[in-house]
Design an enzyme around this catalytic site. Sequence first.
Site, PDB file in Angstrom:
ATOM      1  N   ASP A  52       0.839  -1.199   0.000  1.00  0.00           N
ATOM      2  CA  ASP A  52       0.000   0.000   0.000  1.00  0.00           C
ATOM      3  C   ASP A  52       0.877   1.253   0.000  1.00  0.00           C
ATOM      4  O   ASP A  52       0.373   2.375  -0.091  1.00  0.00           O
ATOM      5  CB  ASP A  52      -0.996  -0.005   1.173  1.00  0.00           C
ATOM      6  CG  ASP A  52      -0.316  -0.100   2.523  1.00  0.00           C
ATOM      7  OD1 ASP A  52       0.908  -0.302   2.574  1.00  0.00           O
ATOM      8  OD2 ASP A  52      -1.026   0.030   3.545  1.00  0.00           O
ATOM      9  N   SER A  53       2.226   1.065   0.037  1.00  0.00           N
ATOM     10  CA  SER A  53       3.155   2.171  -0.203  1.00  0.00           C
ATOM     11  C   SER A  53       2.955   2.714  -1.618  1.00  0.00           C
ATOM     12  O   SER A  53       3.463   3.789  -1.940  1.00  0.00           O
ATOM     13  CB  SER A  53       4.599   1.722   0.007  1.00  0.00           C
ATOM     14  OG  SER A  53       4.864   0.520  -0.691  1.00  0.00           O
ATOM     15  N   ASP A  91      -0.953  -6.044  -0.055  1.00  0.00           N
ATOM     16  CA  ASP A  91      -1.437  -5.401   1.173  1.00  0.00           C
ATOM     17  C   ASP A  91      -2.938  -5.180   1.094  1.00  0.00           C
ATOM     18  O   ASP A  91      -3.438  -4.610   0.115  1.00  0.00           O
ATOM     19  CB  ASP A  91      -0.785  -4.012   1.343  1.00  0.00           C
ATOM     20  CG  ASP A  91       0.489  -4.036   2.158  1.00  0.00           C
ATOM     21  OD1 ASP A  91       0.753  -5.042   2.845  1.00  0.00           O
ATOM     22  OD2 ASP A  91       1.228  -3.033   2.102  1.00  0.00           O
ATOM     23  N   LYS A 121      -1.451  -9.418   2.895  1.00  0.00           N
ATOM     24  CA  LYS A 121      -0.756  -8.989   4.109  1.00  0.00           C
ATOM     25  C   LYS A 121      -1.643  -7.992   4.846  1.00  0.00           C
ATOM     26  O   LYS A 121      -2.314  -7.178   4.226  1.00  0.00           O
ATOM     27  CB  LYS A 121       0.602  -8.361   3.772  1.00  0.00           C
ATOM     28  CG  LYS A 121       1.352  -7.830   4.984  1.00  0.00           C
ATOM     29  CD  LYS A 121       2.820  -7.568   4.703  1.00  0.00           C
ATOM     30  CE  LYS A 121       3.134  -6.284   3.973  1.00  0.00           C
ATOM     31  NZ  LYS A 121       2.703  -5.063   4.693  1.00  0.00           N
ATOM     32  N   GLU A 123      -1.874  -5.437   8.555  1.00  0.00           N
ATOM     33  CA  GLU A 123      -1.156  -4.821   9.671  1.00  0.00           C
ATOM     34  C   GLU A 123      -1.903  -5.034  10.981  1.00  0.00           C
ATOM     35  O   GLU A 123      -3.087  -4.709  11.084  1.00  0.00           O
ATOM     36  CB  GLU A 123      -1.006  -3.306   9.422  1.00  0.00           C
ATOM     37  CG  GLU A 123      -0.144  -2.972   8.214  1.00  0.00           C
ATOM     38  CD  GLU A 123       0.040  -1.471   8.008  1.00  0.00           C
ATOM     39  OE1 GLU A 123      -0.390  -0.673   8.873  1.00  0.00           O
ATOM     40  OE2 GLU A 123       0.619  -1.107   6.972  1.00  0.00           O
ATOM     41  N   GLU A 190       8.617  -4.292  10.904  1.00  0.00           N
ATOM     42  CA  GLU A 190       9.051  -2.996  10.373  1.00  0.00           C
ATOM     43  C   GLU A 190       9.554  -2.088  11.480  1.00  0.00           C
ATOM     44  O   GLU A 190       8.869  -1.833  12.472  1.00  0.00           O
ATOM     45  CB  GLU A 190       7.879  -2.330   9.621  1.00  0.00           C
ATOM     46  CG  GLU A 190       8.255  -0.968   9.036  1.00  0.00           C
ATOM     47  CD  GLU A 190       7.303  -0.443   7.977  1.00  0.00           C
ATOM     48  OE1 GLU A 190       6.413  -1.195   7.533  1.00  0.00           O
ATOM     49  OE2 GLU A 190       7.460   0.728   7.593  1.00  0.00           O
TER      50      GLU A 190
HETATM   51  N1  LIG Z   1       8.975   5.069  -0.385  1.00  0.00           N
HETATM   52  C1  LIG Z   1       8.520   4.416   0.678  1.00  0.00           C
HETATM   53  N2  LIG Z   1       9.356   3.572   1.320  1.00  0.00           N
HETATM   54  C2  LIG Z   1       8.939   2.875   2.411  1.00  0.00           C
HETATM   55  O1  LIG Z   1       9.742   2.104   2.978  1.00  0.00           O
HETATM   56  C3  LIG Z   1       7.590   3.044   2.853  1.00  0.00           C
HETATM   57  C4  LIG Z   1       6.747   3.921   2.142  1.00  0.00           C
HETATM   58  N3  LIG Z   1       7.243   4.602   1.072  1.00  0.00           N
HETATM   59  N4  LIG Z   1       5.463   4.115   2.501  1.00  0.00           N
HETATM   60  C5  LIG Z   1       4.845   3.217   3.473  1.00  0.00           C
HETATM   61  C6  LIG Z   1       5.796   2.857   4.513  1.00  0.00           C
HETATM   62  C7  LIG Z   1       6.153   3.996   5.448  1.00  0.00           C
HETATM   63  N5  LIG Z   1       7.487   3.640   5.821  1.00  0.00           N
HETATM   64  C8  LIG Z   1       8.362   4.427   6.540  1.00  0.00           C
HETATM   65  C9  LIG Z   1       8.167   5.788   6.667  1.00  0.00           C
HETATM   66  C10 LIG Z   1       9.086   6.565   7.328  1.00  0.00           C
HETATM   67  C11 LIG Z   1      10.191   5.971   7.870  1.00  0.00           C
HETATM   68  C12 LIG Z   1      11.219   6.770   8.583  1.00  0.00           C
HETATM   69  O2  LIG Z   1      12.041   6.179   9.202  1.00  0.00           O
HETATM   70  N6  LIG Z   1      11.213   8.131   8.433  1.00  0.00           N
HETATM   71  C13 LIG Z   1      12.161   9.094   8.932  1.00  0.00           C
HETATM   72  C14 LIG Z   1      11.658   9.745  10.226  1.00  0.00           C
HETATM   73  C15 LIG Z   1      11.424   8.786  11.329  1.00  0.00           C
HETATM   74  C16 LIG Z   1      11.028   9.464  12.653  1.00  0.00           C
HETATM   75  O3  LIG Z   1       9.981  10.148  12.707  1.00  0.00           O
HETATM   76  O4  LIG Z   1      11.749   9.258  13.622  1.00  0.00           O
HETATM   77  C17 LIG Z   1      13.609   8.660   9.130  1.00  0.00           C
HETATM   78  O5  LIG Z   1      14.483   9.445   8.772  1.00  0.00           O
HETATM   79  O6  LIG Z   1      13.923   7.587   9.629  1.00  0.00           O
HETATM   80  C18 LIG Z   1      10.381   4.616   7.750  1.00  0.00           C
HETATM   81  C19 LIG Z   1       9.480   3.850   7.082  1.00  0.00           C
HETATM   82  C20 LIG Z   1       7.892   2.420   5.170  1.00  0.00           C
HETATM   83  N7  LIG Z   1       7.089   2.392   3.988  1.00  0.00           N
HETATM   84  C1  LIG Z   2       7.272  -1.624   3.416  1.00  0.00           C
HETATM   85  C2  LIG Z   2       6.407  -2.811   3.146  1.00  0.00           C
HETATM   86  C3  LIG Z   2       6.578  -3.877   4.165  1.00  0.00           C
HETATM   87  C4  LIG Z   2       4.960  -2.418   2.990  1.00  0.00           C
HETATM   88  O1  LIG Z   2       4.090  -2.771   3.746  1.00  0.00           O
HETATM   89  C5  LIG Z   2       4.615  -1.568   1.835  1.00  0.00           C
HETATM   90  O2  LIG Z   2       5.455  -1.353   0.941  1.00  0.00           O
HETATM   91  O3  LIG Z   2       3.456  -1.117   1.789  1.00  0.00           O
HETATM   92 MG   LIG Z   3       2.288  -1.701   3.462  1.00  0.00          MG
END
Ligand SMILES: Nc1nc(=O)c2c([nH]1)NC[C@@H]1CN(c3ccc(C(=O)N[C@@H](CCC(=O)O)C(=O)O)cc3)CN21
Ligand SMILES: CC(C)C(=O)C(=O)O
Ligand SMILES: [Mg+2]
EC number: 2.1.2.11
Length: 272
Positions: A52-53, A91, A121, A123, A190
Amino acid sequence: MSVHNPDIKRVTTHTIQELKNKGEKISALTAYDFSMARVVDAAGVEMILVGDSASNVMAGHETTLPITLDQMIYHASAVVRGVKRALVVVDLPFGSYQGNSSEALRSAIRIMKESGAHAVKMEGGLEIKESIVRILSAGVPVMGHLGLTPQSIYKFGTYAVRAKEEAEAEKLMEDAHMLESIGCFGVVLEKIPATLTKTVSQSLTIPTIGIGAGPDADGQILVIHDLLGINNEFKPRFLRRYADLHTVMTEAIAHYVDDVKANDFPNEKEAY
Ligand SMILES: Nc1nc(=O)c2c([nH]1)NC[C@@H]1CN(c3ccc(C(=O)N[C@@H](CCC(=O)O)C(=O)O)cc3)CN21
Ligand SMILES: CC(C)C(=O)C(=O)O
Ligand SMILES: [Mg+2]
């Protein structure tokens, strides 16, 4: 470089389990369309997630919440047409399964029937147990997803690491065991501490697939656009970029614009 396990004709949930049993790591990536899925599949990835990303990466939304079941089915059916070998997991989007177990079952059946995918999948843990049980009873393989669950972003408020506190870590461990006991074929972990991933992965028999969860998950998954560097804004610490396609694409397109402006494209050979 060559494709791993070329003898595997079609990856199933059983293949994924066998990889864990023999200690071979599982590689997974997302895909949202036919052309990308063909490349990812042919390169040897065992599992393709229609995540769903897509809501972020394909449609430009801030969160994963807006994407609809119909839109997920559109992406999933395109991916399925491009895949010859990998297991295709989809998803269930926000709002298509949280209401009640009948709605969840109907959503999962629509995905299986209308896209041709192999599994779904979802959540969450205990909160959605009944829905998962109903879907599994219909013969649809289900993968769990614990830790950072982006469909609940407004409950948590941030994308920060999850389950750092003992209580949350224990809840995650209980949820993981529950998912295994009801029959899920795997679970995505995750953005949780690497030590917790190790403990969970060692105590479960089903495979764990990590993203931002350290090296001890049984497999790894990334969003394909992140891995290829198509996106140059998303830079979480867990991401490793294997290419800089943003630069490659920008240069190619700028070159095309120059050629059009200079009357260089098309040339005589490119005309009829
Ligand atoms: N392009 C993309 N990649 C992804 O891995 C992803 C998506 N979109 N969309 C759905 C989810 C959202 N995900 C995420 C979103 C943000 C962080 C993240 O770590 N963001 C920042 C800020 C974290 C914080 O607030 O502390 C970081 O720098 O780590 C990780 C996974 C993983 N998924
Ligand atoms: C990051 C993976 C696990 C996911 O759920 C997504 O891409 O939506
Ligand atoms: Mg997802």
